[in-house]
Design a protein around this motif. Structure first.
Motif, PDB file in Angstrom:
ATOM      1  N   PRO A 184      27.300 -29.029 -41.504  1.00  0.00           N
ATOM      2  CA  PRO A 184      28.619 -29.486 -41.054  1.00  0.00           C
ATOM      3  C   PRO A 184      29.722 -29.115 -42.038  1.00  0.00           C
ATOM      4  CG  PRO A 184      27.338 -31.323 -41.899  1.00  0.00           C
ATOM      5  CD  PRO A 184      26.405 -30.134 -41.861  1.00  0.00           C
ATOM      6  N   VAL A 232      32.651 -31.954 -38.927  1.00  0.00           N
ATOM      7  CA  VAL A 232      32.605 -31.183 -37.683  1.00  0.00           C
ATOM      8  C   VAL A 232      31.527 -30.127 -37.822  1.00  0.00           C
ATOM      9  CG1 VAL A 232      35.011 -31.589 -37.056  1.00  0.00           C
ATOM     10  CG2 VAL A 232      34.433 -29.652 -38.510  1.00  0.00           C
ATOM     11  N   SER A 233      31.052 -29.644 -36.708  1.00  0.00           N
ATOM     12  CA  SER A 233      29.951 -28.684 -36.730  1.00  0.00           C
ATOM     13  C   SER A 233      30.441 -27.302 -37.136  1.00  0.00           C
ATOM     14  CB  SER A 233      29.291 -28.614 -35.353  1.00  0.00           C
ATOM     15  OG  SER A 233      30.221 -28.149 -34.392  1.00  0.00           O
ATOM     16  N   ALA A 267      31.358 -24.852 -34.188  1.00  0.00           N
ATOM     17  CA  ALA A 267      32.633 -24.975 -33.477  1.00  0.00           C
ATOM     18  C   ALA A 267      33.828 -24.632 -34.348  1.00  0.00           C
ATOM     19  CB  ALA A 267      32.793 -26.389 -32.918  1.00  0.00           C
ATOM     20  N   PHE A 268      33.721 -24.820 -35.652  1.00  0.00           N
ATOM     21  CA  PHE A 268      34.866 -24.607 -36.537  1.00  0.00           C
ATOM     22  C   PHE A 268      34.553 -23.653 -37.685  1.00  0.00           C
ATOM     23  CE2 PHE A 268      35.744 -28.562 -34.416  1.00  0.00           C
ATOM     24  CZ  PHE A 268      37.114 -28.572 -34.229  1.00  0.00           C
ATOM     25  N   ARG A 317      36.252 -21.805 -29.795  1.00  0.00           N
ATOM     26  CA  ARG A 317      35.632 -21.910 -31.119  1.00  0.00           C
ATOM     27  C   ARG A 317      36.246 -20.905 -32.080  1.00  0.00           C
ATOM     28  NH1 ARG A 317      30.756 -21.291 -28.053  1.00  0.00           N
ATOM     29  NH2 ARG A 317      29.967 -23.312 -27.331  1.00  0.00           N
ATOM     30  N   SER A 330      38.327 -22.014 -35.390  1.00  0.00           N
ATOM     31  CA  SER A 330      37.794 -21.580 -36.681  1.00  0.00           C
ATOM     32  C   SER A 330      38.829 -20.798 -37.467  1.00  0.00           C
ATOM     33  CB  SER A 330      36.527 -20.734 -36.462  1.00  0.00           C
ATOM     34  OG  SER A 330      35.529 -21.463 -35.786  1.00  0.00           O
ATOM     35  N   LYS A 332      36.798 -34.941 -33.049  1.00  0.00           N
ATOM     36  CA  LYS A 332      35.391 -35.244 -32.766  1.00  0.00           C
ATOM     37  C   LYS A 332      35.065 -34.974 -31.292  1.00  0.00           C
ATOM     38  CE  LYS A 332      34.836 -38.790 -36.352  1.00  0.00           C
ATOM     39  NZ  LYS A 332      34.627 -40.240 -36.603  1.00  0.00           N
ATOM     40  N   ASP A 379      34.907 -31.217 -30.890  1.00  0.00           N
ATOM     41  CA  ASP A 379      33.668 -30.722 -31.526  1.00  0.00           C
ATOM     42  C   ASP A 379      32.462 -31.008 -30.636  1.00  0.00           C
ATOM     43  OD1 ASP A 379      32.018 -29.673 -33.548  1.00  0.00           O
ATOM     44  OD2 ASP A 379      31.619 -31.686 -34.293  1.00  0.00           O
ATOM     45  N   LYS A 380      32.426 -32.157 -29.998  1.00  0.00           N
ATOM     46  CA  LYS A 380      31.299 -32.508 -29.137  1.00  0.00           C
ATOM     47  C   LYS A 380      31.203 -31.597 -27.932  1.00  0.00           C
ATOM     48  CE  LYS A 380      29.310 -36.453 -26.651  1.00  0.00           C
ATOM     49  NZ  LYS A 380      29.508 -37.891 -26.292  1.00  0.00           N
ATOM     50  N   GLN A 393      30.147 -27.781 -29.123  1.00  0.00           N
ATOM     51  CA  GLN A 393      28.851 -27.557 -29.766  1.00  0.00           C
ATOM     52  C   GLN A 393      27.869 -26.868 -28.830  1.00  0.00           C
ATOM     53  OE1 GLN A 393      27.134 -30.967 -31.625  1.00  0.00           O
ATOM     54  NE2 GLN A 393      28.820 -31.247 -33.054  1.00  0.00           N
TER      55      GLN A 393
END
Length: 210
Positions: free
Chosen positions: A2, A23-24, A27-28, A115, A119, A203, A206-207, A210
């Motif tokens: 993360p 955050v994952s 995704a970022f 994404r 990013s 969040k 991000d969910k 993913q």
């Protein structure tokens, strides 16, 4: 693994809130795909076009059922109807017609472009995370004071849920827009200098990504 994004407090009440949000990396933290982002942005803008323009051809114009003059002997050119494009009030020779400008974009492509944009915003330090943003009343001055320390004159504010007071407070700021995490789109992300997201909104994004 993360990614820890710092949370910037906006008021004294939020200084005791968590300092970072996780955050994952999927995704970022992905590479920027310019070709994919361009394709998705063009498709999104094309989908917003109405394409409702329409003109009438000679068969759609009212009237013109009888032959205006006889076929031979008048000295004039042959004419079968007064609704020909050659006559005033006639139909258009090559009329504009309704058209669907939308492009097909798969869900996988759309999310991959989102994404990539998020990013890149994170890498360029254009993504700001705040604990939350609520206003007791619609007041542009109060919202401007919140944005001034973040040096974000032109920004997109992303909330987890719609807030009427925040939306009304931003209307007099021409370079500030407000959106929710559900309505986030690639055109809004790339058309603002900075993106300010609440912790709950990031969040939620991000969910989904993913």
């Amino acid at each position: 693994m993360p990614i820890e994004l710092p949370i910037i407090p906006v008021t004294k009440d939020t200084e005791a809130s968590p300092k970072t949000v996780s955050v994952s990396n999927t995704a970022f933290g992905v590479e920027f795909n310019e070709t994919l982002v361009h394709q998705v942005v063009v498709a999104y803008q094309a989908g917003g076009r109405q394409g409702t323009r329409a003109q009438k051809n000679r068969s759609a114009v009212r009237g013109g059922g009888s032959k205006p003059w006889r076929q031979k002997g008048s000295g004039r050119a042959r004419a079968g109807t007064l609704r020909s494009p050659l006559f005033r009030g006639g139909g258009r020779a090559f009329p504009a017609s309704t058209r669907d400008f939308s492009h097909k974009v798969n869900r996988k492509m759309y999310r991959a472009a989102m994404r990539s944009i998020l990013s890149e915003l994170n890498r360029q330090d254009r993504l700001i995370v705040i604990p939350g943003l609520t206003m007791d009343e619609p007041k542009t001055k109060a919202l401007n004071e919140v944005l001034k320390p973040m040096d974000a004159p032109g920004c997109l504010i992303v909330l987890s849920e719609a807030d009427r007071n925040v939306e009304l407070s931003s209307r007099n700021l021409p370079s500030v827009s407000v959106s929710t995490s559900q309505n986030l789109n690639p055109v809004s992300l790339i058309s603002h200098e900075k993106v300010i997201m609440t912790a709950d909104a990031i969040k939620a994004v991000d969910k989904v990504l993913q």
